[in-house]
Scaffold this motif. Structure first.
Motif, PDB file in Angstrom:
ATOM      1  N   ILE A  44      -1.704  -1.339  -3.841  1.00 45.33           N
ATOM      2  CA  ILE A  44      -2.852  -0.440  -3.741  1.00 45.33           C
ATOM      3  C   ILE A  44      -2.331   0.971  -3.495  1.00 45.33           C
ATOM      4  O   ILE A  44      -1.574   1.215  -2.546  1.00 45.33           O
ATOM      5  CB  ILE A  44      -3.783  -0.874  -2.589  1.00 45.33           C
ATOM      6  N   ILE A  45      -2.734   1.891  -4.364  1.00 44.69           N
ATOM      7  CA  ILE A  45      -2.289   3.287  -4.275  1.00 44.69           C
ATOM      8  C   ILE A  45      -3.525   4.138  -4.006  1.00 44.69           C
ATOM      9  O   ILE A  45      -4.445   4.180  -4.821  1.00 44.69           O
ATOM     10  CB  ILE A  45      -1.610   3.736  -5.588  1.00 44.69           C
ATOM     11  N   GLU A  46      -3.560   4.777  -2.863  1.00 48.54           N
ATOM     12  CA  GLU A  46      -4.746   5.551  -2.485  1.00 48.54           C
ATOM     13  C   GLU A  46      -4.516   7.042  -2.699  1.00 48.54           C
ATOM     14  O   GLU A  46      -3.571   7.626  -2.164  1.00 48.54           O
ATOM     15  CB  GLU A  46      -5.124   5.286  -1.028  1.00 48.54           C
ATOM     16  N   GLY A  47      -5.410   7.648  -3.464  1.00 49.92           N
ATOM     17  CA  GLY A  47      -5.346   9.086  -3.678  1.00 49.92           C
ATOM     18  C   GLY A  47      -5.859   9.861  -2.476  1.00 49.92           C
ATOM     19  O   GLY A  47      -6.183   9.288  -1.437  1.00 49.92           O
ATOM     20  N   ALA A  48      -5.963  11.178  -2.650  1.00 49.83           N
ATOM     21  CA  ALA A  48      -6.420  12.054  -1.560  1.00 49.83           C
ATOM     22  C   ALA A  48      -7.508  12.978  -2.093  1.00 49.83           C
ATOM     23  O   ALA A  48      -7.212  13.983  -2.741  1.00 49.83           O
ATOM     24  CB  ALA A  48      -5.247  12.867  -1.013  1.00 49.83           C
ATOM     25  N   GLY A  49      -8.778  12.610  -1.852  1.00 46.60           N
ATOM     26  CA  GLY A  49      -9.869  13.474  -2.306  1.00 46.60           C
ATOM     27  C   GLY A  49     -10.110  13.376  -3.801  1.00 46.60           C
ATOM     28  O   GLY A  49      -9.788  12.373  -4.443  1.00 46.60           O
ATOM     29  N   HIS A  50     -10.682  14.439  -4.381  1.00 45.18           N
ATOM     30  CA  HIS A  50     -11.024  14.436  -5.810  1.00 45.18           C
ATOM     31  C   HIS A  50      -9.774  14.551  -6.684  1.00 45.18           C
ATOM     32  O   HIS A  50      -8.656  14.738  -6.183  1.00 45.18           O
ATOM     33  CB  HIS A  50     -12.025  15.550  -6.128  1.00 45.18           C
ATOM     34  N   GLY A  51      -9.974  14.455  -7.980  1.00 43.39           N
ATOM     35  CA  GLY A  51      -8.853  14.399  -8.914  1.00 43.39           C
ATOM     36  C   GLY A  51      -7.910  15.567  -8.874  1.00 43.39           C
ATOM     37  O   GLY A  51      -6.727  15.443  -9.177  1.00 43.39           O
ATOM     38  N   GLY A  52      -8.411  16.753  -8.473  1.00 41.52           N
ATOM     39  CA  GLY A  52      -7.573  17.951  -8.475  1.00 41.52           C
ATOM     40  C   GLY A  52      -6.800  18.205  -7.203  1.00 41.52           C
ATOM     41  O   GLY A  52      -5.930  19.087  -7.167  1.00 41.52           O
ATOM     42  N   VAL A  53      -7.096  17.435  -6.146  1.00 42.84           N
ATOM     43  CA  VAL A  53      -6.386  17.645  -4.882  1.00 42.84           C
ATOM     44  C   VAL A  53      -4.893  17.406  -5.092  1.00 42.84           C
ATOM     45  O   VAL A  53      -4.486  16.424  -5.701  1.00 42.84           O
ATOM     46  CB  VAL A  53      -6.931  16.700  -3.782  1.00 42.84           C
TER      47      VAL A  53
ATOM     48  N   MET B  52       5.404   4.024   2.415  1.00 43.89           N
ATOM     49  CA  MET B  52       3.956   4.086   2.255  1.00 43.89           C
ATOM     50  C   MET B  52       3.411   5.516   2.302  1.00 43.89           C
ATOM     51  O   MET B  52       2.289   5.771   1.878  1.00 43.89           O
ATOM     52  CB  MET B  52       3.281   3.242   3.343  1.00 43.89           C
ATOM     53  N   SER B  53       4.208   6.450   2.813  1.00 42.21           N
ATOM     54  CA  SER B  53       3.782   7.851   2.882  1.00 42.21           C
ATOM     55  C   SER B  53       4.948   8.754   2.481  1.00 42.21           C
ATOM     56  O   SER B  53       5.526   9.460   3.306  1.00 42.21           O
ATOM     57  CB  SER B  53       3.312   8.183   4.309  1.00 42.21           C
ATOM     58  N   PRO B  54       5.315   8.738   1.185  1.00 39.15           N
ATOM     59  CA  PRO B  54       6.527   9.454   0.755  1.00 39.15           C
ATOM     60  C   PRO B  54       6.445  10.975   0.875  1.00 39.15           C
ATOM     61  O   PRO B  54       7.451  11.635   1.090  1.00 39.15           O
ATOM     62  CB  PRO B  54       6.694   9.023  -0.705  1.00 39.15           C
TER      63      PRO B  54
ATOM     64  N   PHE C 105       0.849  -1.191   0.000  1.00 34.16           N
ATOM     65  CA  PHE C 105       0.000   0.000   0.000  1.00 34.16           C
ATOM     66  C   PHE C 105       0.885   1.241   0.000  1.00 34.16           C
ATOM     67  O   PHE C 105       1.946   1.266   0.617  1.00 34.16           O
ATOM     68  CB  PHE C 105      -0.892   0.016   1.244  1.00 34.16           C
ATOM     69  N   VAL C 106       0.401   2.292  -0.681  1.00 30.77           N
ATOM     70  CA  VAL C 106       1.090   3.586  -0.634  1.00 30.77           C
ATOM     71  C   VAL C 106       0.071   4.710  -0.788  1.00 30.77           C
ATOM     72  O   VAL C 106      -0.891   4.592  -1.537  1.00 30.77           O
ATOM     73  CB  VAL C 106       2.197   3.682  -1.717  1.00 30.77           C
ATOM     74  N   LYS C 107       0.277   5.759  -0.022  1.00 30.18           N
ATOM     75  CA  LYS C 107      -0.499   7.000  -0.165  1.00 30.18           C
ATOM     76  C   LYS C 107       0.511   8.030  -0.659  1.00 30.18           C
ATOM     77  O   LYS C 107       1.269   8.588   0.135  1.00 30.18           O
ATOM     78  CB  LYS C 107      -1.086   7.415   1.182  1.00 30.18           C
ATOM     79  N   PRO C 108       0.547   8.291  -1.972  1.00 31.37           N
ATOM     80  CA  PRO C 108       1.624   9.125  -2.528  1.00 31.37           C
ATOM     81  C   PRO C 108       1.796  10.472  -1.824  1.00 31.37           C
ATOM     82  O   PRO C 108       2.917  10.885  -1.526  1.00 31.37           O
ATOM     83  CB  PRO C 108       1.195   9.312  -3.988  1.00 31.37           C
ATOM     84  N   PHE C 109       0.693  11.167  -1.578  1.00 31.94           N
ATOM     85  CA  PHE C 109       0.785  12.367  -0.739  1.00 31.94           C
ATOM     86  C   PHE C 109      -0.437  12.405   0.166  1.00 31.94           C
ATOM     87  O   PHE C 109      -1.532  12.000  -0.216  1.00 31.94           O
ATOM     88  CB  PHE C 109       0.922  13.652  -1.561  1.00 31.94           C
TER      89      PHE C 109
ATOM     90  N   ALA D  86      -2.051   5.906   5.610  1.00 26.88           N
ATOM     91  CA  ALA D  86      -0.903   4.998   5.476  1.00 26.88           C
ATOM     92  C   ALA D  86      -0.630   4.303   6.808  1.00 26.88           C
ATOM     93  O   ALA D  86      -0.351   3.099   6.852  1.00 26.88           O
ATOM     94  CB  ALA D  86       0.331   5.770   5.007  1.00 26.88           C
ATOM     95  N   LEU D  87      -0.725   5.061   7.903  1.00 24.39           N
ATOM     96  CA  LEU D  87      -0.506   4.466   9.219  1.00 24.39           C
ATOM     97  C   LEU D  87      -1.601   3.453   9.551  1.00 24.39           C
ATOM     98  O   LEU D  87      -1.328   2.388  10.122  1.00 24.39           O
ATOM     99  CB  LEU D  87      -0.471   5.562  10.284  1.00 24.39           C
ATOM    100  N   LEU D  88      -2.827   3.764   9.177  1.00 20.71           N
ATOM    101  CA  LEU D  88      -3.933   2.818   9.366  1.00 20.71           C
ATOM    102  C   LEU D  88      -3.628   1.485   8.694  1.00 20.71           C
ATOM    103  O   LEU D  88      -3.757   0.414   9.312  1.00 20.71           O
ATOM    104  CB  LEU D  88      -5.219   3.421   8.802  1.00 20.71           C
ATOM    105  N   MET D  89      -3.237   1.534   7.424  1.00 19.45           N
ATOM    106  CA  MET D  89      -2.966   0.293   6.681  1.00 19.45           C
ATOM    107  C   MET D  89      -1.747  -0.446   7.249  1.00 19.45           C
ATOM    108  O   MET D  89      -1.742  -1.676   7.349  1.00 19.45           O
ATOM    109  CB  MET D  89      -2.759   0.614   5.210  1.00 19.45           C
ATOM    110  N   ALA D  90      -0.732   0.318   7.638  1.00 18.02           N
ATOM    111  CA  ALA D  90       0.476  -0.305   8.199  1.00 18.02           C
ATOM    112  C   ALA D  90       0.153  -1.040   9.496  1.00 18.02           C
ATOM    113  O   ALA D  90       0.595  -2.178   9.707  1.00 18.02           O
ATOM    114  CB  ALA D  90       1.542   0.758   8.442  1.00 18.02           C
ATOM    115  N   LYS D  91      -0.626  -0.414  10.353  1.00 21.94           N
ATOM    116  CA  LYS D  91      -0.977  -1.006  11.649  1.00 21.94           C
ATOM    117  C   LYS D  91      -1.951  -2.174  11.478  1.00 21.94           C
ATOM    118  O   LYS D  91      -1.819  -3.213  12.129  1.00 21.94           O
ATOM    119  CB  LYS D  91      -1.608   0.058  12.546  1.00 21.94           C
TER     120      LYS D  91
END
Length: 362
Positions: A114-123, A72-74, A36-40, A56-61
């Motif tokens: 699994i790569i999780e974005g943050a909000g809508h496409g423009g965030v 996971m949280s670069p 898993f990674v949350k790019p930003f 990212a911490l949720l998934m790691a734990k």
């Protein structure tokens, strides 16, 4: 090379993290190594001397991946990050390189990512890295999570699609989340007419108060105040919020399932009554805890009874009206401490979310 999926959304509070947890749970049954990674991430916490995104911490734990938390949280966006970026204070930091390097390392290590974005496409556009741009940068197929509905979903998806298409990102599916079972069949029928065969429409979770409602731990963090009383109840889910404005008897008679009661600090008799009833199993099911509000001090005797009862409570200086408004406006976001919610997601994942259909898109 790992299979990748970028989990995007039409906006906040669509259930994107819930879908990511479901994908992680189900993918681990098919693939030996799932990452898993949350790019930003715009919501950060300090963990092991790292500033990391809370998802990212949720998934790691939750899935025992703490060793990869830095990857996971670069890019963790602390409070003044965007101001510093726009002021040119971070010009020597290549955010895109940070993300690319982390994703490449994780691709080597895992079979499914699994790569999780943050909000809508423009965030993220404010730092030159919108979700759409990141999806293209790391060359990951995209699924967009939306809330339920017909017209509003079609509008919101098209609004986001315009940005993903402009960046050249590959959107392959829509996961429709928080559906009401009575409307599910009709909703899916019309959404499939609107998007398929170009974009696959896939069912997400049905609406569930278990996921939508806050826990006592979440309320404690919302007010940035300690939860007192029985800490073993911190993951308890609150299904109702009630004001202790009537007489003690009427308040007790009107208690609903798993209620968080807001009580003014001057209502000694009500605080004592609820604290005493908390020892009785039938009432313990109804009383999740108390928020004792107001500037007036709680009497010494009442304070002692409150502590002796073990009832979970938070002491807040704000007025009852301010507390009720804050709780009404709040949207509970799942954290690694919410074990009851995590268990529910994993127990219902295979029933509600078609992983094989999502996997087939990649």
């Amino acid at each position: 090379m790992a299979k990748k999926i970028f989990v995007a959304a039409t906006g906040q509070n669509c259930g994107k993290t819930t879908i990511s947890i479901s994908l992680m749970h189900q993918a681990r049954k098919k693939y030996k190594r799932v990452g898993f990674v949350k790019p930003f991430g715009p919501k950060v916490l300090l963990y092991d001397d790292f500033m990391v995104d809370m998802d990212a911490l949720l998934m790691a734990k939750a899935f025992g991946m703490e060793e990869d938390i830095a990857l996971m949280s670069p890019v963790a966006l602390h409070r003044d990050f965007t101001k510093d970026y726009l002021a040119g204070k971070l010009d020597d930091l290549s955010l895109s390189d940070c993300i690319l390097e982390a994703v490449r390392e994780l691709e080597k290590k895992y079979d499914f990512l699994i790569i999780e974005g943050a909000g809508h496409g423009g965030v993220g556009a404010v730092i030159g890295l919108s979700n759409a741009k990141v999806a293209k940068l790391i060359d990951a197929p995209v699924v967009i999570v939306s809330e339920s509905g017909i017209g509003k979903v079609i509008d919101a998806v098209h609004l986001n699609l315009a940005l993903y298409e402009r960046e050249g990102a590959d959107v392959r599916g829509i996961i429709v989340n928080k559906m009401m079972p009575s409307k599910k069949e009709v909703t899916c029928k019309y959404l499939k007419r609107a998007f398929e065969p170009k974009i696959k429409v896939i069912d997400g979770f049905n609406y569930s108060p278990i996921l939508a409602n806050p826990t006592l731990s979440h309320i404690s963090k919302l007010f940035d105040l300690p939860l007192q009383g029985d800490h073993q109840q911190k993951s308890r889910i609150i299904h109702n919020i009630q004001l202790g404005a009537a007489s003690s008897q009427r308040v007790v008679d009107g208690l609903l399932d798993s209620t968080l009661m807001i009580v003014t600090s001057s209502r000694d008799e009500l605080v004592v009554t609820l604290s005493s009833l908390y020892h009785i199993p039938a009432y313990k099911e109804k009383i999740a805890g108390l928020v004792v509000s107001g500037h007036a001090p709680v009497s010494e005797v009442t304070q002692q009874i409150l502590f002796d009862s073990g009832i979970p409570f938070i002491r807040v200086e704000e007025t009852t009206a301010d507390v009720f408004t804050a709780l009404s406006d709040d949207v509970a976001k799942i954290t690694y401490e919410d074990q009851e919610k995590l268990n529910w997601i994993m127990a219902n994942a295979e029933k509600d979310v078609d992983f094989s259909a999502i996997d087939a898109l990649l």
